[in-house]
Enzyme design. Sequence first.
Site, PDB file in Angstrom:
ATOM      1  N   ARG A   1       0.871  -1.169   0.000  1.00  0.00           N
ATOM      2  CA  ARG A   1       0.000   0.000   0.000  1.00  0.00           C
ATOM      3  C   ARG A   1       0.914   1.227   0.000  1.00  0.00           C
ATOM      4  O   ARG A   1       2.043   1.171   0.476  1.00  0.00           O
ATOM      5  CB  ARG A   1      -0.896   0.016   1.233  1.00  0.00           C
ATOM      6  CG  ARG A   1      -1.822  -1.206   1.366  1.00  0.00           C
ATOM      7  CD  ARG A   1      -2.591  -1.148   2.676  1.00  0.00           C
ATOM      8  NE  ARG A   1      -3.538  -2.259   2.799  1.00  0.00           N
ATOM      9  CZ  ARG A   1      -3.256  -3.425   3.373  1.00  0.00           C
ATOM     10  NH1 ARG A   1      -2.043  -3.636   3.900  1.00  0.00           N
ATOM     11  NH2 ARG A   1      -4.155  -4.388   3.443  1.00  0.00           N
TER      12      ARG A   1
ATOM     13  N   LYS B   1      -2.263  -2.842   7.812  1.00  0.00           N
ATOM     14  CA  LYS B   1      -3.471  -2.416   8.505  1.00  0.00           C
ATOM     15  C   LYS B   1      -3.633  -3.169   9.821  1.00  0.00           C
ATOM     16  O   LYS B   1      -3.359  -4.366   9.896  1.00  0.00           O
ATOM     17  CB  LYS B   1      -4.701  -2.661   7.622  1.00  0.00           C
ATOM     18  CG  LYS B   1      -4.857  -1.655   6.485  1.00  0.00           C
ATOM     19  CD  LYS B   1      -6.167  -1.876   5.763  1.00  0.00           C
ATOM     20  CE  LYS B   1      -6.409  -0.814   4.702  1.00  0.00           C
ATOM     21  NZ  LYS B   1      -7.696  -1.027   3.988  1.00  0.00           N
TER      22      LYS B   1
ATOM     23  N   HIS C   1      -2.983   2.871  -6.190  1.00  0.00           N
ATOM     24  CA  HIS C   1      -3.517   1.612  -5.665  1.00  0.00           C
ATOM     25  C   HIS C   1      -3.792   0.609  -6.774  1.00  0.00           C
ATOM     26  O   HIS C   1      -3.792  -0.601  -6.543  1.00  0.00           O
ATOM     27  CB  HIS C   1      -4.797   1.870  -4.861  1.00  0.00           C
ATOM     28  CG  HIS C   1      -5.114   0.790  -3.878  1.00  0.00           C
ATOM     29  ND1 HIS C   1      -4.326   0.527  -2.773  1.00  0.00           N
ATOM     30  CD2 HIS C   1      -6.111  -0.134  -3.846  1.00  0.00           C
ATOM     31  CE1 HIS C   1      -4.832  -0.483  -2.090  1.00  0.00           C
ATOM     32  NE2 HIS C   1      -5.906  -0.908  -2.722  1.00  0.00           N
TER      33      HIS C   1
ATOM     34  N   ARG D   1      -1.035  -1.798  -6.999  1.00  0.00           N
ATOM     35  CA  ARG D   1      -1.142  -2.900  -6.029  1.00  0.00           C
ATOM     36  C   ARG D   1      -2.115  -3.957  -6.556  1.00  0.00           C
ATOM     37  O   ARG D   1      -1.868  -5.163  -6.446  1.00  0.00           O
ATOM     38  CB  ARG D   1      -1.595  -2.362  -4.676  1.00  0.00           C
ATOM     39  CG  ARG D   1      -1.831  -3.417  -3.600  1.00  0.00           C
ATOM     40  CD  ARG D   1      -2.088  -2.706  -2.267  1.00  0.00           C
ATOM     41  NE  ARG D   1      -2.971  -3.443  -1.392  1.00  0.00           N
ATOM     42  CZ  ARG D   1      -2.568  -4.354  -0.502  1.00  0.00           C
ATOM     43  NH1 ARG D   1      -1.290  -4.652  -0.396  1.00  0.00           N
ATOM     44  NH2 ARG D   1      -3.446  -4.957   0.286  1.00  0.00           N
TER      45      ARG D   1
ATOM     46  N   HIS E   1      -4.056  -9.298   3.393  1.00  0.00           N
ATOM     47  CA  HIS E   1      -5.504  -9.339   3.587  1.00  0.00           C
ATOM     48  C   HIS E   1      -5.857 -10.225   4.776  1.00  0.00           C
ATOM     49  O   HIS E   1      -5.343 -11.340   4.894  1.00  0.00           O
ATOM     50  CB  HIS E   1      -6.209  -9.891   2.339  1.00  0.00           C
ATOM     51  CG  HIS E   1      -6.226  -8.929   1.192  1.00  0.00           C
ATOM     52  ND1 HIS E   1      -6.463  -9.320  -0.110  1.00  0.00           N
ATOM     53  CD2 HIS E   1      -6.053  -7.579   1.151  1.00  0.00           C
ATOM     54  CE1 HIS E   1      -6.427  -8.264  -0.900  1.00  0.00           C
ATOM     55  NE2 HIS E   1      -6.180  -7.203  -0.160  1.00  0.00           N
TER      56      HIS E   1
ATOM     57  N   TYR F   1     -10.134 -10.862  -6.939  1.00  0.00           N
ATOM     58  CA  TYR F   1      -9.247 -10.786  -8.100  1.00  0.00           C
ATOM     59  C   TYR F   1      -9.541 -11.899  -9.102  1.00  0.00           C
ATOM     60  O   TYR F   1      -9.222 -11.763 -10.284  1.00  0.00           O
ATOM     61  CB  TYR F   1      -7.786 -10.841  -7.653  1.00  0.00           C
ATOM     62  CG  TYR F   1      -7.357  -9.608  -6.897  1.00  0.00           C
ATOM     63  CD1 TYR F   1      -7.161  -8.406  -7.560  1.00  0.00           C
ATOM     64  CD2 TYR F   1      -7.171  -9.632  -5.529  1.00  0.00           C
ATOM     65  CE1 TYR F   1      -6.776  -7.260  -6.869  1.00  0.00           C
ATOM     66  CE2 TYR F   1      -6.796  -8.496  -4.825  1.00  0.00           C
ATOM     67  CZ  TYR F   1      -6.592  -7.316  -5.514  1.00  0.00           C
ATOM     68  OH  TYR F   1      -6.230  -6.185  -4.822  1.00  0.00           O
TER      69      TYR F   1
END
Length: 282
Positions: free
Chosen positions: A148, A171, A239, A242, A265, A274
């Site tokens: 990110r 995150k 982004h 990514r 994730h 995806y």
Amino acid sequence: MLDRWLITLSAQRGARPATLVAYRRDVTGWLEFLTGHLGGPPDLARVATTDLRAWMAASRARGLGARSLSRALSAVKGFHRWLADAEGMEAPAVAAMRGPKVSRRLPRPVDIPAARALIDAVRTDAREGWIGARDAAVLTLLWGCGLRISEALSLKGADAPLPDVLRITGKGGKERLTPVLPAARAAVEAYRRLAPFALGAGEALFRGARGGALNPRLVQKAMETARMGLGLPATATPHALRHAFATHLLAAGGDLRAIQTLLGHASLSTTQVYTAVDGARL
């Protein structure tokens, strides 16, 4: 109580400042609505389903979209969970409330030629060579390592030269190991050679024109200029690089679980989107 909850999120879960700002805004809006709706300070242990529905209806009437409302409800639920644990103020109606249905948007990656063209453009179009090298290095980390932008800009001087594997804090304060491609390492070294500042071990690796930590908006602006010059759509953002990292790996036969780990994730379902990207994009 709101301040105490946010302090807990920051200290125990590593919530980022931007996340805390959003949570404060969402929960403050909820509490202000309850005060007006009920005609006085609310008893947070007696919140009813009808109160929640009224708040959600008022939010939608203000133009709040389903995705934003879902996020706000998640913040409200988190606040009430903390109230139940810390203060014994349980509100079953809040825990049971379901958010609006949100259609999952497909990732919009850029293809390989576009990714290369974008990175070349930000490198050559910058007003100074070191700035072009800096922006190209950041974007290469997004495309080549799946970082990110906040993760790339969190790197310190001590992280360079980049090792074969980077330890990234993503995150929620979650750590992951990310392999570093030779191209990414070379891009960072090209920037370091040209940077006009001493990149101290404990200081930001990527710097702005005045020597402070690089603002992500500057990278976004450089890419915006590049994609307009190349005639690429507005979805060609940092982004999107990514996203490209994930979709290009998947197209090459990458394992979905491995890609989940590389992206950081928490849920496999987040990575599974995806697989829905059409073959032409892959």
